[in-house]
Design an enzyme around this catalytic site. Structure first.
Site, mmCIF file in Angstrom:
data_model
loop_
_atom_site.group_PDB
_atom_site.id
_atom_site.type_symbol
_atom_site.label_atom_id
_atom_site.label_comp_id
_atom_site.label_asym_id
_atom_site.label_seq_id
_atom_site.Cartn_x
_atom_site.Cartn_y
_atom_site.Cartn_z
ATOM 1 N N SER A 1 -6.005 -37.232 6.764
ATOM 2 C CA SER A 1 -4.942 -37.583 5.827
ATOM 3 C C SER A 1 -5.287 -38.886 5.142
ATOM 4 O O SER A 1 -5.998 -39.735 5.698
ATOM 5 C CB SER A 1 -3.602 -37.732 6.557
ATOM 6 O OG SER A 1 -2.608 -38.261 5.707
ATOM 7 N N TYR B 1 2.741 -40.618 13.196
ATOM 8 C CA TYR B 1 1.884 -39.713 12.416
ATOM 9 C C TYR B 1 0.639 -40.428 11.920
ATOM 10 O O TYR B 1 -0.483 -39.949 12.089
ATOM 11 C CB TYR B 1 2.689 -39.143 11.250
ATOM 12 C CG TYR B 1 1.898 -38.250 10.329
ATOM 13 C CD1 TYR B 1 1.686 -36.912 10.647
ATOM 14 C CD2 TYR B 1 1.370 -38.737 9.135
ATOM 15 C CE1 TYR B 1 0.956 -36.083 9.799
ATOM 16 C CE2 TYR B 1 0.641 -37.918 8.284
ATOM 17 C CZ TYR B 1 0.441 -36.591 8.622
ATOM 18 O OH TYR B 1 -0.280 -35.780 7.787
#
Length: 683
Positions: free
Chosen positions: A560, A573
């Protein structure tokens, strides 16, 4: 001849008959045999009636034959070739001559068996490869057994390589034996005929079923001999575990010359054969029917250890046997090759037999590997039938070579399309039931890979595998990537389905979007369990298999943008994404010596089609930014340099770019797929 021919509906009846015959494996093997019908058609130039032959063309399968799979030829021109036939030494030239007999445009290329169908004076002809018929054809006293089985209704035709001369032989046999409904072709199969499509089909089934009954009634019990102690089949669970442990090593052997996809079979037919004392002798004799050994090679590699031998000893012995197999195959080629023979295509086995465990078969794709295994099961059935009433006596080795390295077969191989970039590669994608994972699975399959669709949601995984085309392309596995045993089981399923694993995409993930003070220890643990621990477990199992295979491999992490620069309120996260990013660096450094490349993809703002965003993450991120959830994709796009929304397909494109063959010297790389987030530029 014209007055006795059926009317124009002949092709429709031919297709229906072909489908019925091809649907039953007792009648013929996959893509084996051919059927034909003669009838009248209209000459498009003169408008007059002409006699035509419709016959299954080169390639294809009777069960799924369509009109486009038929070759249509002018019967008068085809039969005129008898006057110009140059003799058996030059009969291969006749295949090119068939092209000058074609009627109209389109249709399939005529096969080598066209003469058999066109020269026989019957309106309908079937040529099939039933196990029962080949058992008689491959028995040492096949001619006598054919007479004992059928009397004068079916005639013996000695072995001859398929071609124009065989067509002449069968035509002469039918003319000399007007009472006959067909013939047994030594070492090969059967041919039947009839005045109507129904009569021809009935005659084919009469030969097949009568031969089956004859073998059952006359055959002795246990034709493969007594059971060998220690060679009995392992219990199912032990058998599958052993097969999964062996599969990467066996695939490595079969892929010495070129990468192969594998298939595993442990049917009762295979296990019983391998448990019997006669299996080494019979396996060494090889298969006989040309359709069989063209796919299985002249003989298999057979492990000569009991199923209970230690795994390390079994792996070592397989390596020794493989070296001997390659030497023997090279010697076989050298013995029979002529100056104009095609080059040797490779010396690795297509079939590997492991007593107590089963059969591994290999090919350029899953279907080819599966069909090779099916053909060897046919061969076992043929051996059983022949040994039950006589002695199995396949055609001579020199004849096998003439067919295996036939220029006509070589030409067929040259006509095959170029393989796609990921052909022969087996990919396992986690979180593939939706979103990015689903898009990645679709892209990899489109590029030729076999795909294991892994997801915690069994229904989603099954749906995606079905979208990709079913078990010859993709299989679903249900896996919780946080569970060590479940991950191991998923990879076992992968290697049993396709022989091994070459490409793994760590995509499974969840997202917990909360400020630091609202993030619980459980939130943190759950987030890290799925993505940090899960990626570690998946990569470790992948590395174990890839190392055993010795074929290199790719591990790709879907990381990500947040691994580099994080937005607010997502500490759990973003931290676990940073963990994944560092796993890429660590594993690239460690696994490079095995040819395993490890790279990452850093997407951002993938809203549409995303399972994560649909599961609540989207609503929480929208609330963080003070916008409506349906505006989130556009919001992410506006903040990028390119002002473009990122979709799952864009991430899939990056995964393919890393694995498709152009970046062979790249490892440890992170590829941004974020439409340009300057703060996330890698430095």
């Amino acid at each position: 001849m014209s007055s006795a021919l059926p009317p124009p509906p002949a092709p429709a009846a031919l297709l229906a008959r072909s489908h019925r015959l091809g649907a039953d494996p007792r009648n013929t093997n996959h893509a084996g045999g051919n059927t034909s019908a003669k009838g009248t058609g209209t000459d498009p130039v003169t408008g007059t009636d002409v006699d035509l032959l419709w016959v299954k063309g080169s390639g294809g399968d009777l069960a799924t034959l369509t009109a486009s799979g038929l070759a249509v030829l002018r019967l008068d021109r085809l039969r005129s070739l008898r006057d110009t036939y140059p003799g058996v030494e030059r009969e291969d030239e006749m295949v090119a001559a068939f092209d000058h007999c074609l009627h109209g445009r389109g249709g399939a290329a005529p096969s080598i068996d066209t003469a058999m169908h066109g020269l026989v004076e019957a309106a309908h002809v079937d040529h099939l490869h039933p196990d029962s018929g080949i058992a008689l054809a491959c028995a040492a006293d096949g001619e006598e057994l054919t007479t004992a089985c059928f009397g004068d209704r079916v005639v013996w035709v000695p072995w001859r390589r398929p071609g124009f001369q065989l067509g002449l032989d069968i035509a002469a046999v039918k003319e000399a034996h007007p009472q006959a409904v067909g013939c047994v072709l030594g070492g090969h199969g059967i041919t039947a005929w009839g005045d109507t499509s129904e009569e021809c089909e009935a005659n084919s089934l009469y030969i097949i079923r009568t031969a089956e009954a004859f073998l059952a009634e006359r055959g002795r019990p246990e034709p493969f001999g007594p059971v060998l102690q220690g060679y009995e089949a392992l219990p199912a669970a032990e058998r599958w575990a052993r097969a999964a442990a062996l599969a990467p090593y066996v695939r490595a052997l079969a892929s010495h010359d070129r990468p192969q996809v594998g298939h595993f079979t442990d049917t009762d037919v295979v296990l019983d054969f391998l448990s019997r004392a006669g299996h080494p002798r019979l396996a060494a004799l090889g298969t006989s029917c040309p359709d069989h050994f063209l796919r299985t090679k002249v003989r298999p590699l057979v492990l000569d250890l009991p199923a209970t031998a230690p795994l390390e000893a079994t792996v070592g012995r397989l390596a020794e046997l493989h070296a001997a197999y390659r030497d023997e195959y090279t010697a076989y080629y050298t013995r029979h090759a002529a100056p104009d023979s095609p080059a040797m295509r490779g010396a690795d086995p297509a079939i590997v037999l492991v007593p107590g465990v089963g059969m591994f078969s290999f090919g350029r794709d899953k279907q080819t590997a599966r069909v090779a295994g099916e053909f060897y099961v046919n061969a076992i059935n043929v051996m059983r039938g022949a040994e039950a009433v006589s002695t199995y006596a396949p055609i001579e080795e020199a004849e096998k070579f003439r067919i295996e390295y036939w220029e006509l077969e070589e030409a067929k191989l040259r006509r095959m399309p170029e393989p796609r970039p990921l052909a022969t590669r087996v990919a396992l994608v986690t979180g593939a039931g939706s979103g990015i994972g689903r898009a990645v699975a679709h892209r990899l399959a489109a590029e030729g890979a076999c795909v294991v669709v892994a997801d915690v949601d069994a229904r989603s995984a099954a749906a995606v595998a079905e979208e990709l085309g079913g078990p010859d392309t993709a299989v679903p596995v249900t896996v919780d990537v946080t569970d060590e045993e479940a991950v191991g089981a998923a990879f076992e399923s992968a290697v049993l389905a396709f022989g091994g694993v070459d490409l793994v995409v760590n995509n499974a993930g969840i997202s917990i979007s909360k400020p630091l003070l609202e993030t619980t220890a459980r939130d943190w643990d759950v987030q890290h369990a799925v993505m940090a621990r899960g990626s570690f477990l998946v990569s470790r199992e992948a590395a174990r298999i890839m190392t055993a295979q010795g074929l290199g491999g790719d591990i790709v992490y879907v990381v990500s943008k947040n691994a580099v620069v994080a937005g607010p309120n997502n500490v759990a996260y973003s931290a676990t994404k940073a963990d994944q990013a560092h796993q890429v660096r660590l594993l690239a450094a460690e696994l490079g010596e095995h040819g395993i490349r490890v790279n990452g993809v850093n997407p951002d703002g993938v809203v549409r089609g995303s399972g994560i965003f649909a599961g609540g993450w989207g609503a929480r991120r929208a609330a963080t930014y003070g916008i409506e959830e349906e505006e989130l994709g556009a919001f992410y796009a506006r903040r990028t340099l390119l002002k473009r929304e990122v979709l799952p397909e864009h991430v899939a494109n990056a995964v393919f770019a890393l694995t498709g063959g152009d970046l062979t010297h790249t490892t440890g790389l992170h590829v941004p797929v974020d439409a340009g987030v300057a703060a996330a530029f890698l430095r």
